[in-house]
Design a protein around this motif. Structure first.
Motif, PDB file in Angstrom:
ATOM      1  N   THR A  10       0.842  -1.185   0.000  1.00 50.32           N
ATOM      2  CA  THR A  10       0.000   0.000   0.000  1.00 50.32           C
ATOM      3  C   THR A  10       0.887   1.247   0.000  1.00 50.32           C
ATOM      4  OG1 THR A  10      -1.678  -1.205   1.255  1.00 50.32           O
ATOM      5  CG2 THR A  10      -1.876   1.187   1.185  1.00 50.32           C
ATOM      6  N   LEU A  12       1.039   5.584  -1.094  1.00 51.59           N
ATOM      7  CA  LEU A  12       0.333   6.803  -1.444  1.00 51.59           C
ATOM      8  C   LEU A  12       1.316   7.754  -2.101  1.00 51.59           C
ATOM      9  CD1 LEU A  12      -1.745   7.331   1.809  1.00 51.59           C
ATOM     10  CD2 LEU A  12      -2.534   6.418  -0.367  1.00 51.59           C
ATOM     11  N   ALA A  15      -0.096  12.952  -5.281  1.00 49.49           N
ATOM     12  CA  ALA A  15      -1.397  13.174  -5.924  1.00 49.49           C
ATOM     13  C   ALA A  15      -2.541  12.631  -5.069  1.00 49.49           C
ATOM     14  CB  ALA A  15      -1.420  12.523  -7.304  1.00 49.49           C
ATOM     15  N   ASP A  16      -2.318  11.521  -4.373  1.00 47.78           N
ATOM     16  CA  ASP A  16      -3.340  10.966  -3.481  1.00 47.78           C
ATOM     17  C   ASP A  16      -3.611  11.897  -2.309  1.00 47.78           C
ATOM     18  OD1 ASP A  16      -3.666   8.409  -4.814  1.00 47.78           O
ATOM     19  OD2 ASP A  16      -1.730   7.834  -3.947  1.00 47.78           O
ATOM     20  N   LEU A  17      -2.531  12.488  -1.787  1.00 55.62           N
ATOM     21  CA  LEU A  17      -2.623  13.309  -0.584  1.00 55.62           C
ATOM     22  C   LEU A  17      -2.981  14.764  -0.859  1.00 55.62           C
ATOM     23  CD1 LEU A  17       0.594  12.039   1.235  1.00 55.62           C
ATOM     24  CD2 LEU A  17      -1.754  11.203   1.482  1.00 55.62           C
ATOM     25  N   ARG A  65     -12.861  13.550   0.986  1.00 55.76           N
ATOM     26  CA  ARG A  65     -12.053  12.573   0.241  1.00 55.76           C
ATOM     27  C   ARG A  65     -12.567  11.153   0.457  1.00 55.76           C
ATOM     28  NH1 ARG A  65      -6.936  14.036  -1.201  1.00 55.76           N
ATOM     29  NH2 ARG A  65      -7.229  12.219  -2.532  1.00 55.76           N
ATOM     30  N   GLU A  67     -13.476   8.783  -1.512  1.00 59.21           N
ATOM     31  CA  GLU A  67     -12.869   7.723  -2.327  1.00 59.21           C
ATOM     32  C   GLU A  67     -11.599   7.203  -1.656  1.00 59.21           C
ATOM     33  OE1 GLU A  67      -9.456   6.651  -4.422  1.00 59.21           O
ATOM     34  OE2 GLU A  67      -9.815   8.788  -4.278  1.00 59.21           O
ATOM     35  N   LEU A  68     -10.757   8.105  -1.160  1.00 61.98           N
ATOM     36  CA  LEU A  68      -9.519   7.710  -0.496  1.00 61.98           C
ATOM     37  C   LEU A  68      -9.816   7.031   0.846  1.00 61.98           C
ATOM     38  CD1 LEU A  68      -6.436   7.772  -0.679  1.00 61.98           C
ATOM     39  CD2 LEU A  68      -6.494  10.010   0.447  1.00 61.98           C
ATOM     40  N   ARG A  71     -10.898   3.534  -0.010  1.00 62.59           N
ATOM     41  CA  ARG A  71      -9.772   2.731  -0.514  1.00 62.59           C
ATOM     42  C   ARG A  71      -8.863   2.287   0.613  1.00 62.59           C
ATOM     43  NH1 ARG A  71      -4.587   4.291  -3.752  1.00 62.59           N
ATOM     44  NH2 ARG A  71      -5.129   6.382  -3.113  1.00 62.59           N
ATOM     45  N   LEU A  72      -8.653   3.172   1.609  1.00 59.33           N
ATOM     46  CA  LEU A  72      -7.753   2.864   2.719  1.00 59.33           C
ATOM     47  C   LEU A  72      -8.483   2.273   3.927  1.00 59.33           C
ATOM     48  CD1 LEU A  72      -5.521   6.044   2.525  1.00 59.33           C
ATOM     49  CD2 LEU A  72      -4.987   3.737   1.713  1.00 59.33           C
TER      50      LEU A  72
END
Length: 112
Positions: A10, A12, A15-17, A65, A67-68, A71-72
């Motif tokens: 996993t 990150l 761009a994710d953050l 956020r 979606e994130l 996902r996490l």
């Protein structure tokens, strides 16, 4: 920082953050607007990041956020992730962490 060790695959990215990764490690905090422990966690993580060169603190609004968060598998706020310099999640914990526990968790993430 009592918490689970994340799956090593996993990772990150900036761009994710929505912010740059720290040169040595990144403390990622998932927060929500009415979360009292999130405020104290913000201070703790900012203090630790300020004490250790190359460590960044990034706070993410969980509601903005989703979606994130999904996902996490973030279940509550605050949730704190400790990333190494490559964005791999080394540790994660839910709830308000103690400063000493955050520093100890960074020991597993920071490589010289």
């Amino acid at each position: 920082m009592v918490g689970a060790t994340a799956r090593p695959e996993t990772r990150l990215a900036a761009a994710d953050l929505g912010a740059a990764l720290g040169a040595r490690a990144t403390l990622v905090q998932f927060s929500s607007a009415f979360c009292q422990p999130c405020r104290a966690t913000r201070r703790t993580l900012a203090d630790v990041a300020g004490m250790i060169d190359g460590v960044a603190h990034v706070e993410i609004d969980a509601e903005a956020r989703l979606e994130l968060v999904r996902r996490l598998e973030v279940q509550r706020t605050p949730t704190v992730l400790v990333l190494d310099r490559d964005g791999a999640i080394i540790r994660r914990a839910a709830g308000q962490p103690r400063k000493a526990d955050v520093i100890a968790a960074l020991g597993a993430a920071v490589r010289d």
